[in-house]
Design a protein around this motif. Structure first.
Motif, mmCIF file in Angstrom:
data_model
loop_
_atom_site.group_PDB
_atom_site.id
_atom_site.type_symbol
_atom_site.label_atom_id
_atom_site.label_comp_id
_atom_site.label_asym_id
_atom_site.label_seq_id
_atom_site.Cartn_x
_atom_site.Cartn_y
_atom_site.Cartn_z
ATOM 1 N N GLU A 22 0.836 -1.208 0.000
ATOM 2 C CA GLU A 22 0.000 0.000 0.000
ATOM 3 C C GLU A 22 0.869 1.256 0.000
ATOM 4 O O GLU A 22 0.578 2.225 -0.701
ATOM 5 N N GLY A 23 1.934 1.256 0.767
ATOM 6 C CA GLY A 23 2.836 2.405 0.795
ATOM 7 C C GLY A 23 3.496 2.627 -0.558
ATOM 8 O O GLY A 23 3.615 3.762 -1.032
ATOM 9 N N GLU A 29 1.375 6.562 -6.902
ATOM 10 C CA GLU A 29 0.191 7.368 -7.229
ATOM 11 C C GLU A 29 0.472 8.860 -7.059
ATOM 12 O O GLU A 29 0.069 9.675 -7.885
ATOM 13 N N ARG A 30 1.171 9.220 -5.990
ATOM 14 C CA ARG A 30 1.516 10.639 -5.774
ATOM 15 C C ARG A 30 2.418 11.144 -6.898
ATOM 16 O O ARG A 30 2.281 12.270 -7.353
ATOM 17 N N ARG A 36 1.000 14.521 -13.851
ATOM 18 C CA ARG A 36 -0.165 15.116 -14.523
ATOM 19 C C ARG A 36 -0.119 16.634 -14.428
ATOM 20 O O ARG A 36 -0.478 17.333 -15.358
ATOM 21 N N ARG A 37 0.336 17.131 -13.285
ATOM 22 C CA ARG A 37 0.391 18.587 -13.073
ATOM 23 C C ARG A 37 1.623 19.216 -13.706
ATOM 24 O O ARG A 37 1.577 20.364 -14.134
ATOM 25 N N GLY A 42 10.086 13.552 -14.552
ATOM 26 C CA GLY A 42 10.453 12.252 -15.115
ATOM 27 C C GLY A 42 9.599 11.114 -14.587
ATOM 28 O O GLY A 42 8.728 11.308 -13.733
ATOM 29 N N PRO A 43 9.856 9.909 -15.080
ATOM 30 C CA PRO A 43 9.087 8.740 -14.641
ATOM 31 C C PRO A 43 9.370 8.399 -13.180
ATOM 32 O O PRO A 43 10.391 8.778 -12.622
ATOM 33 N N TYR A 44 8.446 7.665 -12.610
ATOM 34 C CA TYR A 44 8.572 7.268 -11.214
ATOM 35 C C TYR A 44 9.721 6.278 -11.045
ATOM 36 O O TYR A 44 9.857 5.324 -11.815
#
Length: 102
Positions: A22-23, A29-30, A36-37, A42-44
């Motif tokens: 979950e973490g 997700e963050r 998006r903003r 760069g990529p995660y």
């Protein structure tokens, strides 16, 4: 352990935790929301885990990132319950006052 033991810790100090699935999901997700903003981000890239499976955060970042998910009864906690920290040991304000001569 002495009942008189008091330690101060700054929000900027480093802590380490073990992330749960979950973490890891929350961190990804963050990052996706940030992309998006701000499309130039760069990529995660997942945080690097040490040999014990721990990752480091500044305390304020850990609290900011996972605070909403840390509540009694949450079956999907983002981190395991133990948090390690290595504070810079320094006297508390009261201890500094006790040690001053004037």
């Amino acid at each position: 352990m002495s009942a008189d033991l008091v330690m101060e810790m700054n929000f900027n100090e480093s802590v380490s935790v073990r992330l749960t699935d979950e973490g890891r999901r929350i961190l990804a997700e963050r990052h996706d929301e940030l992309r998006r903003r701000v499309p130039t981000v760069g990529p995660y890239v997942p945080r690097v885990e040490d040999e014990e499976g721990r990752v480091s955060f500044q305390l304020w970042d850990l609290m900011h990132t996972f605070g909403p998910s840390l509540f009694l009864g949450n079956p999907n906690l983002p981190i395991e319950a133990d948090i390690r920290f290595r504070p810079h040991l320094r006297p508390t304000a009261a201890q500094r006052m006790e040690g001053s001569d004037g």
